[in-house]
Scaffold this active site. Sequence first.
Site, PDB file in Angstrom:
ATOM      1  N   PRO A 172      62.526  17.420  27.479  1.00  0.00           N
ATOM      2  CA  PRO A 172      62.538  18.809  27.003  1.00  0.00           C
ATOM      3  C   PRO A 172      62.167  19.729  28.155  1.00  0.00           C
ATOM      4  CG  PRO A 172      60.618  17.603  26.125  1.00  0.00           C
ATOM      5  CD  PRO A 172      61.347  16.667  27.024  1.00  0.00           C
TER       6      PRO A 172
ATOM      7  N   LYS B 218      54.175  12.847  24.156  1.00  0.00           N
ATOM      8  CA  LYS B 218      54.480  13.044  25.580  1.00  0.00           C
ATOM      9  C   LYS B 218      53.250  13.652  26.243  1.00  0.00           C
ATOM     10  CE  LYS B 218      57.825  15.116  28.733  1.00  0.00           C
ATOM     11  NZ  LYS B 218      57.249  16.361  29.231  1.00  0.00           N
TER      12      LYS B 218
ATOM     13  N   GLN C 130      60.508  18.232  19.346  1.00  0.00           N
ATOM     14  CA  GLN C 130      59.150  18.255  19.892  1.00  0.00           C
ATOM     15  C   GLN C 130      58.346  19.411  19.306  1.00  0.00           C
ATOM     16  OE1 GLN C 130      57.881  19.479  23.940  1.00  0.00           O
ATOM     17  NE2 GLN C 130      57.358  17.326  24.226  1.00  0.00           N
TER      18      GLN C 130
ATOM     19  N   CYS D 230      51.821  20.019  27.990  1.00  0.00           N
ATOM     20  CA  CYS D 230      52.200  21.325  28.530  1.00  0.00           C
ATOM     21  C   CYS D 230      50.982  21.995  29.176  1.00  0.00           C
ATOM     22  CB  CYS D 230      52.774  22.209  27.423  1.00  0.00           C
ATOM     23  SG  CYS D 230      53.277  23.816  28.068  1.00  0.00           S
TER      24      CYS D 230
ATOM     25  N   GLY E 173      64.100  15.291  33.767  1.00  0.00           N
ATOM     26  CA  GLY E 173      64.083  16.704  33.391  1.00  0.00           C
ATOM     27  C   GLY E 173      64.863  17.572  34.346  1.00  0.00           C
ATOM     28  N   ARG E 174      64.178  18.090  35.356  1.00  0.00           N
ATOM     29  CA  ARG E 174      64.788  19.123  36.196  1.00  0.00           C
ATOM     30  C   ARG E 174      66.084  18.688  36.863  1.00  0.00           C
ATOM     31  NH1 ARG E 174      59.335  20.099  39.337  1.00  0.00           N
ATOM     32  NH2 ARG E 174      59.276  17.865  38.819  1.00  0.00           N
TER      33      ARG E 174
ATOM     34  N   ASN F   7      57.959   9.341  33.689  1.00  0.00           N
ATOM     35  CA  ASN F   7      58.594  10.643  33.933  1.00  0.00           C
ATOM     36  C   ASN F   7      57.964  11.319  35.154  1.00  0.00           C
ATOM     37  OD1 ASN F   7      57.935  13.853  32.722  1.00  0.00           O
ATOM     38  ND2 ASN F   7      60.004  13.263  33.294  1.00  0.00           N
ATOM     39  N   GLY F   8      58.824  12.005  35.894  1.00  0.00           N
ATOM     40  CA  GLY F   8      58.347  12.828  37.005  1.00  0.00           C
ATOM     41  C   GLY F   8      59.058  12.534  38.306  1.00  0.00           C
ATOM     42  N   ASP F   9      59.799  13.558  38.784  1.00  0.00           N
ATOM     43  CA  ASP F   9      60.405  13.531  40.121  1.00  0.00           C
ATOM     44  C   ASP F   9      61.559  12.546  40.275  1.00  0.00           C
ATOM     45  OD1 ASP F   9      58.391  15.318  40.559  1.00  0.00           O
ATOM     46  OD2 ASP F   9      57.215  14.034  41.888  1.00  0.00           O
TER      47      ASP F   9
END
Length: 359
Positions: free
Chosen positions: A17, A147, A72, A102, A233-234, A209-211
Amino acid sequence: MLRIGPVQLDSPLFLAPIAGQTDLAMRILCREQGGVGIAFTDLMNSRAILKGAPRTLELASTNGLDQPCGMQLYGNSEDPLPEAAIWAIEHGARVIDINMGCPVDKVAKKHGGSLLLRDCANTMRLAERLVKTIDRHSAGRVPMTAKMRLGWDREHRVAPQLARDLESVGVALVTVHGRYTVQFFSGSADWHAIGEVVSAVRGIPVIGNGDVTEPQHVVELMRISGCNGVMIGRAALRTPWLFKQALTLLETGEASPEPSFNHKLRLVLRHLELIERHMGAERAVGEMRQRIAWYGKTFGHVKPLKEAIRTATNTQTMRDALLEWMRPEYEHCSRVERTGFNAELQGFSTFAEDSSRNG
Ligand SMILES: Cc1cc2nc3c(=O)[nH]c(=O)nc-3n(C[C@H](O)[C@H](O)[C@H](O)COP(=O)(O)O)c2cc1C
Protein backbone atom coordinates in the site's frame (compact mmCIF):
# COMPACT_ATOMS: atom_id res chain seq x y z
CA MET A 1 2.62 -21.60 -2.81
CA LEU A 2 1.92 -19.05 -0.13
CA ARG A 3 -1.33 -19.04 1.83
CA ILE A 4 -2.74 -16.35 4.10
CA GLY A 5 -4.91 -18.49 6.32
CA PRO A 6 -7.58 -19.82 3.94
CA VAL A 7 -6.54 -17.53 1.05
CA GLN A 8 -4.31 -19.24 -1.49
CA LEU A 9 -2.00 -16.94 -3.48
CA ASP A 10 -0.52 -17.54 -6.93
CA SER A 11 2.65 -15.65 -6.10
CA PRO A 12 4.60 -14.73 -2.95
CA LEU A 13 4.99 -11.14 -4.20
CA PHE A 14 2.81 -8.40 -2.71
CA LEU A 15 2.07 -4.92 -3.99
CA ALA A 16 2.57 -2.60 -1.01
CA PRO A 17 0.00 0.00 0.00
CA ILE A 18 1.32 3.45 -0.93
CA ALA A 19 -1.07 6.18 0.14
CA GLY A 20 -2.16 8.28 -2.81
CA GLN A 21 -0.69 5.87 -5.37
CA THR A 22 -1.91 2.29 -5.11
CA ASP A 23 -5.50 3.05 -6.01
CA LEU A 24 -7.73 0.62 -7.88
CA ALA A 25 -6.29 1.62 -11.27
CA MET A 26 -2.71 1.04 -10.13
CA ARG A 27 -3.54 -2.26 -8.47
CA ILE A 28 -5.24 -3.57 -11.59
CA LEU A 29 -2.35 -2.37 -13.73
CA CYS A 30 0.23 -4.20 -11.61
CA ARG A 31 -1.86 -7.35 -11.48
CA GLU A 32 -2.26 -7.33 -15.27
CA GLN A 33 1.51 -7.22 -15.69
CA GLY A 34 1.67 -10.51 -13.78
CA GLY A 35 3.44 -11.84 -10.69
CA VAL A 36 1.36 -10.05 -8.04
CA GLY A 37 0.02 -12.44 -5.38
CA ILE A 38 -2.06 -9.82 -3.57
CA ALA A 39 -2.44 -6.05 -3.51
CA PHE A 40 -3.70 -3.79 -0.71
CA THR A 41 -5.68 -0.61 -0.55
CA ASP A 42 -4.03 2.44 0.98
CA LEU A 43 -4.45 2.76 4.71
CA MET A 44 -8.03 3.75 5.59
CA ASN A 45 -9.20 5.43 8.76
CA SER A 46 -11.80 3.33 10.58
CA ARG A 47 -13.93 6.33 11.54
CA ALA A 48 -13.85 7.76 8.02
CA ILE A 49 -15.05 4.43 6.62
CA LEU A 50 -18.00 4.28 8.98
CA LYS A 51 -18.88 7.90 8.28
CA GLY A 52 -18.87 7.11 4.58
CA ALA A 53 -16.31 9.80 3.77
CA PRO A 54 -16.25 9.92 -0.07
CA ARG A 55 -12.45 9.93 -0.33
CA THR A 56 -12.18 6.87 1.92
CA LEU A 57 -14.93 5.04 0.08
CA GLU A 58 -13.02 5.68 -3.13
CA LEU A 59 -9.91 4.14 -1.53
CA ALA A 60 -11.94 1.07 -0.63
CA SER A 61 -13.35 0.52 -4.10
CA THR A 62 -12.44 -2.79 -5.66
CA ASN A 63 -13.73 -5.09 -8.40
CA GLY A 64 -13.27 -8.47 -10.04
CA LEU A 65 -9.93 -7.50 -11.61
CA ASP A 66 -8.55 -6.63 -8.18
CA GLN A 67 -8.52 -10.09 -6.59
CA PRO A 68 -7.62 -11.10 -3.99
CA CYS A 69 -8.09 -7.68 -2.45
CA GLY A 70 -6.44 -6.75 0.84
CA MET A 71 -7.94 -3.77 2.64
CA GLN A 72 -5.72 -1.93 5.08
CA LEU A 73 -7.20 -0.21 8.13
CA TYR A 74 -5.62 1.94 10.77
CA GLY A 75 -6.71 3.07 14.18
CA ASN A 76 -6.10 2.41 17.86
CA SER A 77 -7.99 0.64 20.61
CA GLU A 78 -10.35 3.61 21.05
CA ASP A 79 -11.36 3.53 17.38
CA PRO A 80 -14.16 1.49 15.82
CA LEU A 81 -11.73 -0.81 14.06
CA PRO A 82 -13.85 -3.98 14.51
CA GLU A 83 -16.86 -2.23 12.95
CA ALA A 84 -14.69 -0.94 10.09
CA ALA A 85 -13.36 -4.46 9.56
CA ILE A 86 -16.93 -5.76 9.25
CA TRP A 87 -17.64 -3.02 6.72
CA ALA A 88 -14.53 -4.06 4.77
CA ILE A 89 -15.59 -7.72 4.72
CA GLU A 90 -18.97 -6.66 3.37
CA HIS A 91 -17.33 -4.52 0.67
CA GLY A 92 -15.00 -7.06 -0.89
CA ALA A 93 -11.98 -7.49 1.41
CA ARG A 94 -10.49 -10.95 1.07
CA VAL A 95 -7.80 -10.08 3.65
CA ILE A 96 -7.83 -7.37 6.32
CA ASP A 97 -4.50 -5.81 7.16
CA ILE A 98 -3.88 -3.60 10.18
CA ASN A 99 -1.31 -0.87 9.74
CA MET A 100 1.27 -0.95 12.54
CA GLY A 101 4.01 0.93 10.76
CA CYS A 102 2.92 4.30 9.41
CA PRO A 103 5.36 6.93 10.76
CA VAL A 104 3.47 10.01 9.55
CA ASP A 105 2.52 12.34 12.43
CA LYS A 106 -1.13 12.56 11.45
CA VAL A 107 -1.44 8.80 11.89
CA ALA A 108 1.24 7.83 14.42
CA LYS A 109 0.72 10.67 16.92
CA LYS A 110 -2.84 9.86 17.77
CA HIS A 111 -4.61 7.28 15.67
CA GLY A 112 -2.48 4.25 15.09
CA GLY A 113 0.06 3.08 12.56
CA SER A 114 3.44 2.96 14.29
CA LEU A 115 1.80 4.08 17.51
CA LEU A 116 0.76 0.45 17.91
CA LEU A 117 4.44 -0.50 18.26
CA ARG A 118 4.78 1.63 21.40
CA ASP A 119 2.35 -0.21 23.64
CA CYS A 120 2.41 -3.81 22.52
CA ALA A 121 0.24 -5.09 25.39
CA ASN A 122 -2.56 -2.78 24.32
CA THR A 123 -1.99 -3.66 20.66
CA MET A 124 -2.33 -7.34 21.51
CA ARG A 125 -5.69 -6.77 23.21
CA LEU A 126 -6.87 -4.87 20.14
CA ALA A 127 -5.57 -7.56 17.78
CA GLU A 128 -7.29 -10.32 19.72
CA ARG A 129 -10.58 -8.47 19.56
CA LEU A 130 -10.18 -7.82 15.87
CA VAL A 131 -9.27 -11.37 14.93
CA LYS A 132 -12.34 -12.67 16.77
CA THR A 133 -14.66 -10.15 15.11
CA ILE A 134 -13.28 -10.76 11.63
CA ASP A 135 -13.33 -14.50 12.05
CA ARG A 136 -16.89 -14.54 13.34
CA HIS A 137 -18.22 -12.14 10.76
CA SER A 138 -16.59 -13.84 7.79
CA ALA A 139 -17.16 -17.39 9.05
CA GLY A 140 -13.40 -17.94 8.95
CA ARG A 141 -13.12 -16.88 5.31
CA VAL A 142 -11.20 -13.62 5.80
CA PRO A 143 -7.84 -13.69 7.58
CA MET A 144 -6.30 -10.75 9.42
CA THR A 145 -2.71 -9.68 8.79
CA ALA A 146 -0.47 -6.95 10.21
CA LYS A 147 2.11 -4.70 8.58
CA MET A 148 4.76 -3.33 10.91
CA ARG A 149 8.15 -1.73 11.11
CA LEU A 150 10.98 -3.22 13.21
CA GLY A 151 10.05 -0.99 16.13
CA TRP A 152 9.74 2.67 17.05
CA ASP A 153 13.53 3.06 17.32
CA ARG A 154 16.64 0.88 17.58
CA GLU A 155 16.28 0.61 21.36
CA HIS A 156 12.81 -0.87 20.93
CA ARG A 157 12.99 -3.57 18.29
CA VAL A 158 9.63 -5.08 19.15
CA ALA A 159 8.77 -6.73 15.83
CA PRO A 160 9.99 -10.29 16.62
CA GLN A 161 8.05 -10.64 19.89
CA LEU A 162 5.03 -8.75 18.59
CA ALA A 163 4.82 -10.95 15.50
CA ARG A 164 5.01 -14.07 17.67
CA ASP A 165 2.28 -12.77 19.96
CA LEU A 166 0.09 -11.75 17.04
CA GLU A 167 0.42 -15.25 15.65
CA SER A 168 -0.72 -16.69 18.97
CA VAL A 169 -4.02 -14.77 18.79
CA GLY A 170 -4.71 -15.82 15.19
CA VAL A 171 -3.07 -13.21 12.95
CA ALA A 172 -2.38 -15.12 9.73
CA LEU A 173 0.65 -13.28 8.32
CA VAL A 174 2.91 -10.36 9.14
CA THR A 175 4.74 -8.04 6.79
CA VAL A 176 7.85 -6.32 8.11
CA HIS A 177 9.32 -3.16 6.64
CA GLY A 178 12.94 -3.34 7.78
CA ARG A 179 13.15 0.19 9.18
CA TYR A 180 12.32 1.87 12.48
CA THR A 181 9.60 4.49 12.75
CA VAL A 182 12.07 7.25 13.56
CA GLN A 183 13.92 6.54 10.32
CA PHE A 184 10.93 7.34 8.14
CA PHE A 185 12.53 6.36 4.81
CA SER A 186 16.14 7.26 5.54
CA GLY A 187 19.00 4.78 5.64
CA SER A 188 18.38 1.34 4.23
CA ALA A 189 16.03 -1.45 5.18
CA ASP A 190 17.65 -4.03 7.47
CA TRP A 191 16.94 -7.36 5.79
CA HIS A 192 18.85 -9.28 8.51
CA ALA A 193 16.54 -7.86 11.20
CA ILE A 194 13.54 -9.11 9.19
CA GLY A 195 15.16 -12.53 9.65
CA GLU A 196 14.74 -12.16 13.42
CA VAL A 197 10.99 -11.93 12.93
CA VAL A 198 11.08 -15.01 10.71
CA SER A 199 12.88 -16.89 13.49
CA ALA A 200 10.46 -15.63 16.17
CA VAL A 201 7.19 -16.84 14.64
CA ARG A 202 6.16 -20.48 14.85
CA GLY A 203 4.57 -21.04 11.48
CA ILE A 204 2.83 -18.06 9.90
CA PRO A 205 4.36 -16.53 6.78
CA VAL A 206 6.51 -13.42 7.16
CA ILE A 207 6.74 -11.02 4.23
CA GLY A 208 9.90 -8.94 3.93
CA ASN A 209 9.70 -5.36 2.71
CA GLY A 210 11.98 -2.43 2.02
CA ASP A 211 14.23 -1.22 -0.80
CA VAL A 212 13.47 -3.96 -3.31
CA THR A 213 13.96 -2.42 -6.73
CA GLU A 214 15.24 -5.30 -8.88
CA PRO A 215 14.25 -8.94 -9.39
CA GLN A 216 17.52 -10.10 -7.79
CA HIS A 217 16.67 -8.16 -4.61
CA VAL A 218 13.66 -10.43 -4.08
CA VAL A 219 15.91 -13.48 -4.10
CA GLU A 220 18.44 -11.75 -1.82
CA LEU A 221 15.86 -10.59 0.71
CA MET A 222 14.38 -14.10 0.88
CA ARG A 223 17.85 -15.66 1.23
CA ILE A 224 19.11 -13.23 3.88
CA SER A 225 15.97 -13.17 6.03
CA GLY A 226 14.34 -16.50 5.24
CA CYS A 227 11.07 -14.65 4.64
CA ASN A 228 8.28 -16.39 2.75
CA GLY A 229 7.46 -13.59 0.36
CA VAL A 230 8.33 -10.02 -0.54
CA MET A 231 6.31 -6.83 -0.65
CA ILE A 232 7.29 -4.17 -3.18
CA GLY A 233 6.23 -0.53 -2.92
CA ARG A 234 7.98 2.42 -4.49
CA ALA A 235 9.71 0.47 -7.25
CA ALA A 236 6.31 -0.66 -8.53
CA LEU A 237 5.45 2.94 -9.37
CA ARG A 238 8.32 3.02 -11.91
CA THR A 239 8.39 -0.62 -12.93
CA PRO A 240 5.03 -2.37 -12.52
CA TRP A 241 6.50 -5.29 -14.50
CA LEU A 242 8.98 -6.01 -11.66
CA PHE A 243 6.67 -8.61 -10.05
CA LYS A 244 6.56 -10.69 -13.21
CA GLN A 245 10.31 -10.45 -13.67
CA ALA A 246 10.96 -11.44 -10.06
CA LEU A 247 8.46 -14.29 -10.07
CA THR A 248 10.05 -15.70 -13.22
CA LEU A 249 13.43 -15.44 -11.50
CA LEU A 250 12.10 -17.32 -8.45
CA GLU A 251 10.51 -20.01 -10.61
CA THR A 252 13.15 -20.52 -13.28
CA GLY A 253 16.35 -18.98 -11.96
CA GLU A 254 16.27 -16.30 -14.66
CA ALA A 255 14.37 -13.03 -14.66
CA SER A 256 12.19 -12.35 -17.67
CA PRO A 257 13.68 -9.58 -19.81
CA GLU A 258 12.81 -5.93 -19.35
CA PRO A 259 9.71 -5.19 -21.44
CA SER A 260 10.14 -3.53 -24.81
CA PHE A 261 9.75 0.20 -25.21
CA ASN A 262 6.42 -0.28 -26.97
CA HIS A 263 5.21 -2.54 -24.15
CA LYS A 264 5.95 0.27 -21.70
CA LEU A 265 4.05 2.76 -23.85
CA ARG A 266 1.09 0.39 -24.00
CA LEU A 267 1.29 0.07 -20.22
CA VAL A 268 1.09 3.84 -19.81
CA LEU A 269 -1.88 3.93 -22.22
CA ARG A 270 -3.59 1.21 -20.20
CA HIS A 271 -2.89 3.05 -16.96
CA LEU A 272 -4.41 6.19 -18.41
CA GLU A 273 -7.47 4.22 -19.46
CA LEU A 274 -7.83 2.65 -16.00
CA ILE A 275 -7.54 5.96 -14.16
CA GLU A 276 -10.03 7.55 -16.54
CA ARG A 277 -12.48 4.70 -16.04
CA HIS A 278 -12.22 4.61 -12.27
CA MET A 279 -11.60 8.24 -11.38
CA GLY A 280 -12.65 10.28 -14.37
CA ALA A 281 -10.83 12.09 -17.17
CA GLU A 282 -9.80 15.12 -15.16
CA ARG A 283 -8.06 13.04 -12.51
CA ALA A 284 -6.45 10.93 -15.23
CA VAL A 285 -4.77 14.01 -16.70
CA GLY A 286 -3.46 15.18 -13.33
CA GLU A 287 -2.29 11.72 -12.25
CA MET A 288 -0.49 10.97 -15.48
CA ARG A 289 1.33 14.29 -15.48
CA GLN A 290 2.88 13.18 -12.19
CA ARG A 291 3.38 9.52 -13.01
CA ILE A 292 5.05 10.00 -16.38
CA ALA A 293 8.17 11.25 -14.57
CA TRP A 294 8.46 7.86 -12.82
CA TYR A 295 7.67 5.81 -15.90
CA GLY A 296 9.96 8.01 -17.97
CA LYS A 297 12.96 7.02 -15.86
CA THR A 298 12.98 3.61 -17.53
CA PHE A 299 12.34 4.91 -21.05
CA GLY A 300 15.70 6.31 -22.11
CA HIS A 301 15.64 9.62 -23.93
CA VAL A 302 11.99 10.67 -23.98
CA LYS A 303 12.11 14.29 -22.92
CA PRO A 304 9.72 15.43 -25.69
CA LEU A 305 7.25 12.68 -24.76
CA LYS A 306 7.36 13.60 -21.07
CA GLU A 307 6.91 17.22 -21.99
CA ALA A 308 3.92 16.39 -24.19
CA ILE A 309 2.30 14.47 -21.32
CA ARG A 310 3.06 17.17 -18.78
CA THR A 311 1.50 19.88 -20.91
CA ALA A 312 -1.47 17.90 -22.25
CA THR A 313 -4.82 19.23 -21.12
CA ASN A 314 -6.87 16.12 -21.87
CA THR A 315 -6.49 12.37 -22.08
CA GLN A 316 -6.84 12.26 -25.88
CA THR A 317 -3.80 14.51 -26.34
CA MET A 318 -1.89 12.26 -23.94
CA ARG A 319 -2.94 9.20 -25.89
CA ASP A 320 -1.92 10.78 -29.19
CA ALA A 321 1.51 11.64 -27.79
CA LEU A 322 2.05 8.06 -26.57
CA LEU A 323 0.87 6.54 -29.84
CA GLU A 324 3.13 8.85 -31.81
CA TRP A 325 6.13 7.37 -30.01
CA MET A 326 5.14 3.80 -30.71
CA ARG A 327 7.32 2.52 -33.54
CA PRO A 328 7.54 -0.97 -35.06
CA GLU A 329 11.32 -1.06 -34.56
CA TYR A 330 10.85 -0.60 -30.79
CA GLU A 331 8.63 -3.65 -30.41
CA HIS A 332 11.37 -5.81 -28.92
CA CYS A 333 13.66 -3.09 -27.66
CA SER A 334 14.57 -2.58 -24.04
CA ARG A 335 15.58 0.86 -22.80
CA VAL A 336 19.29 0.60 -23.67
CA GLU A 337 18.67 -0.83 -27.12
CA ARG A 338 16.03 1.74 -27.89
CA THR A 339 18.15 4.55 -26.60
CA GLY A 340 20.74 3.43 -29.12
CA PHE A 341 18.14 3.71 -31.87
CA ASN A 342 17.04 7.01 -30.55
CA ALA A 343 20.60 8.25 -30.31
CA GLU A 344 20.89 7.62 -34.04
CA LEU A 345 17.56 9.22 -34.74
CA GLN A 346 18.42 12.28 -32.72
CA GLY A 347 22.03 12.48 -33.83
CA PHE A 348 23.37 11.65 -30.36
CA SER A 349 26.54 9.58 -30.42
CA THR A 350 26.54 7.62 -27.18
CA PHE A 351 24.17 6.30 -24.56
CA ALA A 352 26.02 8.25 -21.87
CA GLU A 353 25.58 11.47 -23.77
CA ASP A 354 21.96 10.62 -24.37
CA SER A 355 21.21 9.96 -20.69
CA SER A 356 22.97 13.12 -19.59
CA ARG A 357 20.47 15.04 -21.73
CA ASN A 358 17.60 13.05 -20.35
CA GLY A 359 14.81 15.12 -18.79
C1 LIG B 1 4.29 7.88 -0.03
C2 LIG B 1 4.19 6.60 0.73
C3 LIG B 1 2.96 6.21 1.23
C4 LIG B 1 2.84 5.00 1.95
N1 LIG B 1 1.61 4.61 2.39
C5 LIG B 1 1.49 3.45 3.08
C6 LIG B 1 0.21 2.99 3.52
O1 LIG B 1 -0.83 3.57 3.23
N2 LIG B 1 0.18 1.85 4.25
C7 LIG B 1 1.32 1.13 4.56
O2 LIG B 1 1.25 0.10 5.22
N3 LIG B 1 2.51 1.54 4.13
C8 LIG B 1 2.63 2.66 3.40
N4 LIG B 1 3.85 3.04 2.92
C9 LIG B 1 5.02 2.16 3.16
C10 LIG B 1 5.17 1.14 2.01
O3 LIG B 1 4.08 0.25 1.97
C11 LIG B 1 6.46 0.32 2.18
O4 LIG B 1 6.42 -0.34 3.42
C12 LIG B 1 7.71 1.19 2.12
O5 LIG B 1 7.64 2.13 1.06
C13 LIG B 1 8.98 0.33 1.96
O6 LIG B 1 8.89 -0.47 0.82
P1 LIG B 1 9.57 -0.05 -0.59
O7 LIG B 1 11.03 0.23 -0.31
O8 LIG B 1 9.37 -1.26 -1.48
O9 LIG B 1 8.86 1.17 -1.08
C14 LIG B 1 3.99 4.21 2.19
C15 LIG B 1 5.22 4.61 1.66
C16 LIG B 1 5.33 5.78 0.94
C17 LIG B 1 6.68 6.16 0.36
